[in-house]
Design a protein around this motif. Sequence first.
Motif, PDB file in Angstrom:
ATOM      1  N   ALA A  95      -4.692  30.132  27.669  1.00 24.28           N
ATOM      2  CA  ALA A  95      -4.259  30.282  29.063  1.00 24.28           C
ATOM      3  C   ALA A  95      -4.030  31.751  29.359  1.00 24.28           C
ATOM      4  N   LEU A  96      -4.159  32.102  30.614  1.00 23.43           N
ATOM      5  CA  LEU A  96      -3.883  33.477  31.033  1.00 23.43           C
ATOM      6  C   LEU A  96      -3.548  33.496  32.518  1.00 23.43           C
ATOM      7  N   ARG A  97      -3.025  34.635  32.957  1.00 28.21           N
ATOM      8  CA  ARG A  97      -2.729  34.864  34.362  1.00 28.21           C
ATOM      9  C   ARG A  97      -3.225  36.256  34.736  1.00 28.21           C
ATOM     10  N   GLY A  98      -3.106  36.597  36.003  1.00 26.20           N
ATOM     11  CA  GLY A  98      -3.556  37.901  36.453  1.00 26.20           C
ATOM     12  C   GLY A  98      -2.540  38.978  36.131  1.00 26.20           C
ATOM     13  N   SER A  99      -2.695  39.589  34.964  1.00 28.14           N
ATOM     14  CA  SER A  99      -1.774  40.633  34.524  1.00 28.14           C
ATOM     15  C   SER A  99      -2.544  41.662  33.707  1.00 28.14           C
ATOM     16  N   ASP A 100      -2.220  42.929  33.917  1.00 25.67           N
ATOM     17  CA  ASP A 100      -2.831  43.991  33.117  1.00 25.67           C
ATOM     18  C   ASP A 100      -1.991  44.327  31.899  1.00 25.67           C
ATOM     19  N   ARG A 101      -0.840  43.630  31.750  1.00 25.29           N
ATOM     20  CA  ARG A 101       0.053  43.919  30.625  1.00 25.29           C
ATOM     21  C   ARG A 101       0.204  42.748  29.655  1.00 25.29           C
ATOM     22  N   GLU A 102       0.271  41.527  30.188  1.00 22.21           N
ATOM     23  CA  GLU A 102       0.477  40.373  29.312  1.00 22.21           C
ATOM     24  C   GLU A 102      -0.854  39.829  28.829  1.00 22.21           C
ATOM     25  N   PRO A 103      -1.057  39.736  27.506  1.00 21.65           N
ATOM     26  CA  PRO A 103      -2.325  39.221  26.985  1.00 21.65           C
ATOM     27  C   PRO A 103      -2.431  37.715  27.168  1.00 21.65           C
ATOM     28  N   PRO A 104      -3.643  37.157  27.070  1.00 23.02           N
ATOM     29  CA  PRO A 104      -3.806  35.699  27.167  1.00 23.02           C
ATOM     30  C   PRO A 104      -3.100  34.992  26.019  1.00 23.02           C
ATOM     31  N   VAL A 105      -2.774  33.728  26.227  1.00 20.89           N
ATOM     32  CA  VAL A 105      -2.287  32.877  25.146  1.00 20.89           C
ATOM     33  C   VAL A 105      -3.458  32.644  24.198  1.00 20.89           C
ATOM     34  N   THR A 106      -3.301  33.000  22.942  1.00 20.08           N
ATOM     35  CA  THR A 106      -4.381  32.935  21.962  1.00 20.08           C
ATOM     36  C   THR A 106      -4.896  31.507  21.800  1.00 20.08           C
ATOM     37  N   PRO A 107      -6.213  31.304  21.777  1.00 17.55           N
ATOM     38  CA  PRO A 107      -6.754  29.948  21.608  1.00 17.55           C
ATOM     39  C   PRO A 107      -6.313  29.308  20.296  1.00 17.55           C
ATOM     40  N   ALA A 108      -5.887  28.064  20.378  1.00 15.65           N
ATOM     41  CA  ALA A 108      -5.503  27.292  19.198  1.00 15.65           C
ATOM     42  C   ALA A 108      -5.682  25.819  19.522  1.00 15.65           C
ATOM     43  N   GLY A 109      -5.883  25.021  18.505  1.00 16.05           N
ATOM     44  CA  GLY A 109      -6.132  23.601  18.715  1.00 16.05           C
ATOM     45  C   GLY A 109      -4.902  22.743  18.504  1.00 16.05           C
ATOM     46  N   GLY A 110      -5.034  21.474  18.874  1.00 16.24           N
ATOM     47  CA  GLY A 110      -4.000  20.488  18.620  1.00 16.24           C
ATOM     48  C   GLY A 110      -2.722  20.705  19.405  1.00 16.24           C
ATOM     49  N   PRO A 111      -1.666  19.978  19.032  1.00 12.97           N
ATOM     50  CA  PRO A 111      -0.376  20.115  19.719  1.00 12.97           C
ATOM     51  C   PRO A 111       0.163  21.547  19.679  1.00 12.97           C
ATOM     52  N   ARG A 112      -0.123  22.251  18.593  1.00 12.49           N
ATOM     53  CA  ARG A 112       0.344  23.641  18.498  1.00 12.49           C
ATOM     54  C   ARG A 112      -0.232  24.490  19.612  1.00 12.49           C
ATOM     55  N   GLY A 113      -1.546  24.347  19.852  1.00 14.84           N
ATOM     56  CA  GLY A 113      -2.178  25.105  20.922  1.00 14.84           C
ATOM     57  C   GLY A 113      -1.658  24.700  22.285  1.00 14.84           C
ATOM     58  N   ALA A 114      -1.452  23.381  22.487  1.00 11.15           N
ATOM     59  CA  ALA A 114      -0.949  22.894  23.773  1.00 11.15           C
ATOM     60  C   ALA A 114       0.455  23.416  24.048  1.00 11.15           C
ATOM     61  N   LEU A 115       1.317  23.413  23.025  1.00  4.07           N
ATOM     62  CA  LEU A 115       2.698  23.847  23.224  1.00  4.07           C
ATOM     63  C   LEU A 115       2.786  25.329  23.548  1.00  4.07           C
ATOM     64  N   ARG A 116       1.904  26.131  22.990  1.00  6.27           N
ATOM     65  CA  ARG A 116       1.874  27.550  23.343  1.00  6.27           C
ATOM     66  C   ARG A 116       1.579  27.733  24.829  1.00  6.27           C
ATOM     67  N   VAL A 117       0.615  26.958  25.313  1.00  7.13           N
ATOM     68  CA  VAL A 117       0.245  27.045  26.721  1.00  7.13           C
ATOM     69  C   VAL A 117       1.383  26.536  27.599  1.00  7.13           C
TER      70      VAL A 117
END
Length: 298
Positions: free
Chosen positions: A129-151
Motif C-alpha cells: 500500500a502507499l499514499r501520495g507522499s514524497d517522504r513516507e515509503p510504500p508498505v513493503t509487499p508481503a503475503g498472508g496475514p502478516r502482509g495484510a496487517l501491515r497494510v
Amino acid sequence: MTDGITPTLAELVALRALAGGRRNARLGRHGISGQSLSPLRGRGMEYAESREYIAGDDARHIDWRVTARTGRAHSKVYQAERERLSLIVADTSPSLYFGTRVRFKSVQAARAGAIAAWAAARDGDRIAALRGSDREPPVTPAGGPRGALRVLDALTRWYSRPPADDAGLAVALDHAQRLLRPGSRLVVLADPHSIAGLPARRWPVLAQHHEVIVLLLTDPLELAPPAATLPFRSGGSRVELDLGDAHRRQRWTAEFTRPLEAALESLPARGIRVQTLSTDAASDAWLPLLGRARPMVA
C-alpha cells in the motif's frame, strides 16, 4: 463500537470475514484434496534471459536483436509469476475526512482498503500500500496475514487524520507505477475530485498490464442535499449555506456531482473497473468487481 470518524485497527481486522470467497485447499494424506488453483499464474511478462531457439518455441518470443548479433536464432525466456502483487493506493485528500451518514468517507476508504487487503491475502497475493507522499515509503509487499496487517496499520494511520505531507493522488500513482509488475492488481481509493484532477491519458497505461479498480468515496449529502439552509464549520467559524437558492444549488452540483459523473463515464472507457462507495453503503459492496472482465475500451 466505532465512532465512524476515525478507523481503528480492531475494526479493520474484523473485516476479514467479509473477504470470504475461496478457501485454501486442505492437504490430505495423498496431497491436496478438493479444488484448488495452481500457485503458478502462467508465464510471467517479466523478461528473464535469452537462449538459443529450440524446436517448438513460440515464434512470437524470438529475440531478434540477439539473433541478429549472434547469427543463431534465440528465444526470450520469461520468469514464471508465482505471486501476484495487490497494491492499494490511498488518496488522502482533505475532502475525504468528512461524512454525514454512518461514517466519514475516510473511514469507508480504510474499510474498503482493508477488505481489499484481506481478499488479496485469501488469494495468495503479496500485498502493499502507499499514499501520495514524497517522504513516507510504500508498505513493503508481503503475503498472508502478516502482509495484510501491515497494510491495515497504515490505513488506520492515514485515515485517522489528513496527513500533513499529502502530495496528491497523482504522486501516489507515480509511485505505484514504479512498484507494479505486469499482472498486478491495483485498487485505488479516491475522492471524485482527485480523479478529476488527473489527466485521462494515464489510465490506459495502467489498465494495459494490470487489473485496476477505482472506488469513488461519496457521501449522501454531496449528491442529494436538501433544499434548505445548512450550517458548516470552516476554519473554526460557522458558515451557513442556503441550498434553497437555485444558483448556489447549481454550484453545489458542479462541485460534487459532475466530477463523479465524469469519472463513472470516462474510467470504464479506458479499461478501468469503477464503483461508487457511499459512506452509508456496505463496505464490501464493491467485491464483485474482483476478477470481473475488464471493460472494453472503445
